[in-house]
Design a protein around this motif. Structure first.
Motif, short mmCIF file in Angstrom:
data_model
loop_
_atom_site.label_atom_id
_atom_site.label_comp_id
_atom_site.label_asym_id
_atom_site.label_seq_id
_atom_site.Cartn_x
_atom_site.Cartn_y
_atom_site.Cartn_z
N GLY A 1 -102.79 -108.27 -64.48
CA GLY A 1 -101.58 -107.95 -63.73
C GLY A 1 -100.31 -108.54 -64.30
N VAL A 2 -100.45 -109.44 -65.31
CA VAL A 2 -99.27 -110.07 -65.90
C VAL A 2 -98.33 -109.03 -66.50
CG1 VAL A 2 -98.47 -111.68 -67.68
CG2 VAL A 2 -100.51 -112.21 -66.36
N LEU A 3 -98.89 -107.95 -67.06
CA LEU A 3 -98.09 -106.92 -67.71
C LEU A 3 -97.86 -105.69 -66.82
CD1 LEU A 3 -99.82 -107.06 -71.22
CD2 LEU A 3 -97.75 -108.23 -70.47
N SER A 4 -98.07 -105.85 -65.53
CA SER A 4 -97.95 -104.72 -64.61
C SER A 4 -96.51 -104.39 -64.25
CB SER A 4 -98.72 -105.01 -63.32
OG SER A 4 -98.12 -106.09 -62.62
N GLY A 5 -95.60 -105.31 -64.53
CA GLY A 5 -94.21 -105.14 -64.11
C GLY A 5 -93.89 -105.94 -62.87
N LYS A 6 -94.91 -106.53 -62.28
CA LYS A 6 -94.72 -107.31 -61.04
C LYS A 6 -94.08 -108.65 -61.33
CE LYS A 6 -97.44 -109.15 -57.15
NZ LYS A 6 -98.80 -109.26 -56.56
N ARG B 1 -89.63 -106.64 -73.35
CA ARG B 1 -89.69 -105.44 -74.19
C ARG B 1 -90.37 -104.30 -73.46
NH1 ARG B 1 -87.31 -101.92 -77.01
NH2 ARG B 1 -88.48 -101.01 -78.76
N LEU B 2 -91.39 -104.60 -72.68
CA LEU B 2 -92.05 -103.56 -71.88
C LEU B 2 -91.07 -102.94 -70.88
CD1 LEU B 2 -95.52 -105.19 -71.09
CD2 LEU B 2 -95.08 -103.29 -72.65
N GLN B 3 -90.24 -103.78 -70.27
CA GLN B 3 -89.25 -103.27 -69.33
C GLN B 3 -88.23 -102.37 -70.02
OE1 GLN B 3 -88.02 -107.14 -67.72
NE2 GLN B 3 -88.88 -106.57 -65.74
N GLU B 4 -87.82 -102.76 -71.22
CA GLU B 4 -86.86 -101.95 -71.97
C GLU B 4 -87.45 -100.57 -72.28
OE1 GLU B 4 -85.99 -104.18 -75.44
OE2 GLU B 4 -84.81 -105.72 -74.40
N LEU B 5 -88.67 -100.56 -72.79
CA LEU B 5 -89.30 -99.30 -73.15
C LEU B 5 -89.59 -98.45 -71.91
CD1 LEU B 5 -91.79 -100.54 -75.91
CD2 LEU B 5 -89.79 -99.05 -76.23
N ALA B 6 -89.97 -99.10 -70.82
CA ALA B 6 -90.24 -98.37 -69.58
C ALA B 6 -88.99 -97.67 -69.08
CB ALA B 6 -90.79 -99.32 -68.52
N LYS B 7 -87.85 -98.36 -69.19
CA LYS B 7 -86.59 -97.77 -68.75
C LYS B 7 -86.22 -96.58 -69.63
CE LYS B 7 -81.80 -98.99 -67.61
NZ LYS B 7 -80.80 -100.10 -67.56
N GLU B 8 -86.40 -96.72 -70.93
CA GLU B 8 -86.08 -95.64 -71.85
C GLU B 8 -86.95 -94.41 -71.61
OE1 GLU B 8 -86.50 -97.15 -75.78
OE2 GLU B 8 -85.01 -98.75 -75.52
N LYS B 9 -88.21 -94.63 -71.26
CA LYS B 9 -89.16 -93.53 -71.11
C LYS B 9 -89.37 -93.10 -69.67
CE LYS B 9 -91.59 -94.88 -75.31
NZ LYS B 9 -91.24 -93.62 -76.05
N GLU B 10 -88.60 -93.71 -68.77
CA GLU B 10 -88.67 -93.38 -67.34
C GLU B 10 -90.09 -93.52 -66.81
OE1 GLU B 10 -86.93 -89.50 -66.98
OE2 GLU B 10 -84.89 -90.30 -67.07
N THR B 11 -90.69 -94.66 -67.12
CA THR B 11 -92.03 -94.96 -66.65
C THR B 11 -92.06 -96.41 -66.21
OG1 THR B 11 -94.40 -94.84 -67.20
CG2 THR B 11 -92.90 -95.55 -68.96
N THR B 12 -93.23 -97.01 -66.13
CA THR B 12 -93.37 -98.39 -65.69
C THR B 12 -93.80 -99.28 -66.85
OG1 THR B 12 -95.72 -98.13 -65.12
CG2 THR B 12 -94.08 -97.59 -63.41
N ALA C 1 -96.29 -101.19 -66.84
CA ALA C 1 -97.74 -101.02 -66.91
C ALA C 1 -98.11 -99.80 -67.74
CB ALA C 1 -98.33 -100.90 -65.51
N GLY C 2 -97.35 -98.73 -67.57
CA GLY C 2 -97.62 -97.51 -68.33
C GLY C 2 -97.46 -97.73 -69.82
N VAL C 3 -96.45 -98.48 -70.20
CA VAL C 3 -96.22 -98.77 -71.62
C VAL C 3 -97.31 -99.69 -72.17
CG1 VAL C 3 -94.63 -99.77 -73.31
CG2 VAL C 3 -93.73 -98.47 -71.36
N ALA C 4 -97.66 -100.72 -71.40
CA ALA C 4 -98.70 -101.66 -71.84
C ALA C 4 -100.04 -100.96 -72.01
CB ALA C 4 -98.82 -102.81 -70.85
N LEU C 5 -100.37 -100.07 -71.09
CA LEU C 5 -101.62 -99.31 -71.19
C LEU C 5 -101.58 -98.34 -72.36
CD1 LEU C 5 -102.42 -98.55 -67.44
CD2 LEU C 5 -103.92 -99.72 -69.06
#
Length: 362
Positions: free
Chosen positions: A220-225, A257-268, A270-274
């Motif tokens: 859950g560490v990379l879930s965005g929570k 970095r996950l948050q940055e990519l999630a914002k660019e791709k309009e996802t979460t 968690a989606g990027v990490a997976l």
């Protein structure tokens, strides 16, 4: 990518979805998890989208996870053969009984019979040795599994959380005895756990094992929570104890970095990490856990996330694993042995096969 983009698992003809539904969260017996009704809804949603593999174990919620799956299949009338049921043996459900756990023949047989009863089926599609048993000869384990496959109670066998050298030994024993060999390997793999790239994953690729990562979001560490902004706030759930407290600066850099990519791709995040885990060499089917329907939907959204080589490289650079001997030494020796050599006119001095520890001094 969709759940129906089935892949063959290792050196076998068994076809599985790119995301496997993990059932460790089914049942509230450990103080957290889904109710049977919630778990049934999660399974229905997963299967409606074409998902075909559910992964559990005899130990999950003290056997309740298996029973929830069995009750669901019986109540819905779903055709049993369309589903790949994956479960494991090794853990002891009867403290005080020394033969109720491990990789010995006695435990393997009794564990299977109990799992079949709870799952309300007469065979297991994918049966896993859950962990390394140093007290049992691997020949005994493989012989017992061979007998269960021959009896039609198990279709394929696999291995989880066992050292590379022991898996290699098991595969060779099976090959030379004419017994079924392992077709898959479960291991922890995420942006925050990449040490398996040193020996485990190369071993799996060489020996024909499909890799099925667990904990791709690092509990859950990379879930965005969890973010820099809420690091001082109290958290709830099974991940809140120990693992979350005091995240390192390097971990926050990955999260950023996950948050940055999630914002660019309009996802979460968690989606990027997976998506990163799904893209890794050797990975066949990644295990996702879902306690709620929302978590399932967030995890399934990863199938629509596409990462460019540059984006993957940007994530890789933030979490280079420190690999022990002989990984770095072997790469140095390989580079030295191939210096100046070419294959079809192309220099063999290619980028390292394995990530290097840039701080290492020889």
């Amino acid at each position: 990518m969709q759940l129906t983009d089935y892949r063959t698992l290792g050196r076998s003809g068994l076809r599985v979805s790119p995301l496997a539904l993990g059932a460790m969260t089914f049942g509230e017996d450990w103080g957290w998890g889904s109710t049977p009704a919630e778990a049934a809804a999660i399974m229905s949603k997963y299967m409606e989208q074409g998902g075909n593999i559910i992964d559990t174990a005899n130990i999950y919620t003290k056997g309740h996870s298996e029973k929830i799956i069995g009750d669901y299949l019986k109540s819905t009338g779903i055709r049993r053969d369309q589903l790949v049921i994956s479960t494991k043996f090794f853990c002891n459900l009867h403290p005080g009984d020394p033969n109720a756990g491990g990789g010995g023949r006695k435990n393997i047989i009794q564990s299977l019979e109990n799992s079949l009863r709870r799952l309300q089926t007469d065979y297991i599609d994918l049966y896993w040795l859950h962990a390394y048993d140093p007290h049992t000869p691997i020949e005994e384990t493989m012989a017992a599994l061979h007998d269960l496959v021959s009896a039609g109670k198990v279709r394929y066998i696999a291995v989880s959380d066992v050292p590379a050298w022991k898996v290699a030994q098991a595969q060779l024993v099976a090959q030379f005895r004419g017994w079924p060999a392992f077709v898959a390997l479960q291991l922890e793999y995420s942006l925050l756990e990449r040490t398996v790239e040193g020996e485990m994953i190369p071993m799996a690729q060489e020996l024909g094992l499909g890799v099925m990562p667990w904990s791709p979001l690092k509990g859950g560490v990379l879930s965005g929570k969890y973010t820099r902004g809420n690091k001082d706030e109290a958290q709830s759930g099974r991940s809140a104890s120990g693992l979350i407290n005091g995240l390192s600066e390097s971990t926050y850099q990955v999260i950023d970095r996950l948050q940055e990519l999630a914002k660019e791709k309009e996802t979460t995040p968690a989606g990027v990490a997976l998506a990163w885990v799904i893209s890794r060499a050797g990975v066949t089917s990644t295990i996702i856990g879902a306690r709620t329907m929302q978590q399932l939907e967030q995890n399934l959204a990863a199938l629509s996330v596409s990462l460019t080589p540059g984006e993957i490289a940007s994530l890789d650079a933030l979490c280079v694993p420190v690999l022990g001997f002989p990984a770095t030494f072997a790469q140095t020796a390989l580079n030295m042995s191939q210096a100046g050599a070419t294959v079809n006119g192309i220099s063999s001095l290619t980028p390292p096969l394995m990530p290097q520890n840039s701080n290492e001094v020889y």
